[in-house]
Design a protein around this motif. Structure first.
Motif, PDB file in Angstrom:
ATOM      1  N   GLY A   1      21.961   0.265  13.819  1.00 24.92           N
ATOM      2  CA  GLY A   1      22.340   0.732  12.494  1.00 24.92           C
ATOM      3  C   GLY A   1      21.204   1.346  11.703  1.00 24.92           C
TER       4      GLY A   1
ATOM      5  N   ASN B   1      15.350  11.215  16.347  1.00 22.41           N
ATOM      6  CA  ASN B   1      14.517  10.459  15.416  1.00 22.41           C
ATOM      7  C   ASN B   1      13.152  10.270  16.043  1.00 22.41           C
ATOM      8  OD1 ASN B   1      16.486   9.392  13.219  1.00 22.41           O
ATOM      9  ND2 ASN B   1      17.552   9.063  15.144  1.00 22.41           N
TER      10      ASN B   1
ATOM     11  N   GLY C   1      17.510   4.990  19.916  1.00 28.15           N
ATOM     12  CA  GLY C   1      17.613   6.250  19.180  1.00 28.15           C
ATOM     13  C   GLY C   1      16.314   6.780  18.619  1.00 28.15           C
TER      14      GLY C   1
ATOM     15  N   GLU D   1      14.710  -4.182  11.547  1.00 28.60           N
ATOM     16  CA  GLU D   1      15.627  -4.345  12.674  1.00 28.60           C
ATOM     17  C   GLU D   1      15.264  -5.587  13.488  1.00 28.60           C
ATOM     18  OE1 GLU D   1      15.612  -1.798  16.430  1.00 28.60           O
ATOM     19  OE2 GLU D   1      17.302  -0.956  15.333  1.00 28.60           O
TER      20      GLU D   1
ATOM     21  N   PHE E   1      18.868   3.804  12.732  1.00 25.49           N
ATOM     22  CA  PHE E   1      18.663   5.225  12.964  1.00 25.49           C
ATOM     23  C   PHE E   1      19.979   5.897  13.328  1.00 25.49           C
ATOM     24  CE2 PHE E   1      14.619   3.193  13.841  1.00 25.49           C
ATOM     25  CZ  PHE E   1      13.753   3.971  13.101  1.00 25.49           C
ATOM     26  N   ASP E   2      20.172   7.113  12.838  1.00 23.97           N
ATOM     27  CA  ASP E   2      21.350   7.897  13.182  1.00 23.97           C
ATOM     28  C   ASP E   2      21.133   8.465  14.580  1.00 23.97           C
ATOM     29  OD1 ASP E   2      23.422   9.686  13.476  1.00 23.97           O
ATOM     30  OD2 ASP E   2      23.125  10.666  11.545  1.00 23.97           O
ATOM     31  N   THR E   3      21.853   7.948  15.555  1.00 21.63           N
ATOM     32  CA  THR E   3      21.637   8.353  16.946  1.00 21.63           C
ATOM     33  C   THR E   3      22.290   9.700  17.273  1.00 21.63           C
ATOM     34  OG1 THR E   3      23.514   7.000  17.633  1.00 21.63           O
ATOM     35  CG2 THR E   3      21.322   6.000  17.792  1.00 21.63           C
ATOM     36  N   LYS E   4      22.979  10.313  16.301  1.00 24.24           N
ATOM     37  CA  LYS E   4      23.510  11.663  16.508  1.00 24.24           C
ATOM     38  C   LYS E   4      22.402  12.695  16.317  1.00 24.24           C
ATOM     39  CE  LYS E   4      27.900  10.223  14.638  1.00 24.24           C
ATOM     40  NZ  LYS E   4      28.094   9.749  13.292  1.00 24.24           N
ATOM     41  N   LEU E   5      21.282  12.265  15.771  1.00 19.77           N
ATOM     42  CA  LEU E   5      20.134  13.127  15.523  1.00 19.77           C
ATOM     43  C   LEU E   5      18.934  12.616  16.301  1.00 19.77           C
ATOM     44  CD1 LEU E   5      20.427  13.202  11.631  1.00 19.77           C
ATOM     45  CD2 LEU E   5      21.226  14.965  13.202  1.00 19.77           C
TER      46      LEU E   5
END
Length: 128
Positions: free
Chosen positions: A16, A24, A38, A8, A18-22
């Protein structure tokens, strides 16, 4: 995950990795001064972290990590299941699934699935 953070920084891409809906979590003895979007850095002992995480609402924690981290969770008694994908390619050398230590871990098969490309998914429960 630190490799993902380095990627990154190198590419300048933001958001992009890390999935920020979860949630981490990245384990690090030396977390960076500036946190990635995230991500929560963890430096507490594995057992304490796992117990804190298990006390939170939700379920099905999925972990990716190096052999040392996986071994630490296994030695702390905090892994319930392994989901292993076998890809039919001999590579000669590679990274071990977990760091070698003197331990025996009993596993019970939960499921086996074969894919058209020859890969196999093995799900094992850790027998406590």
């Amino acid at each position: 995950m630190i490799g993902a953070l380095a990627y990154e920084r190198k590419t300048g891409k933001k958001g992009g990795i890390f999935d920020t809906k979860l949630a981490n979590y990245v384990f690090s003895r030396k977390p960076p001064k500036r946190a990635a979007h995230g991500v929560e850095f963890v430096s507490e002992p594995v057992k304490a972290f796992a117990q804190r995480l298990r006390a939170m609402p939700g379920k099905h924690i999925w972990m990716m990590g190096g052999g040392g981290l996986i071994a630490s969770f296994l030695d702390a008694g905090e892994i319930d299941e392994f989901d292993i994908h076998v890809i039919p390619t001999f590579i000669g050398e590679g990274i071990p699934l977990m760091a070698p230590r003197h331990r025996d871990v009993s596993l019970r098969v939960r499921s086996v699935r074969k894919y058209p490309d020859g890969a196999v998914r093995l799900r094992y429960e850790v027998v406590k």
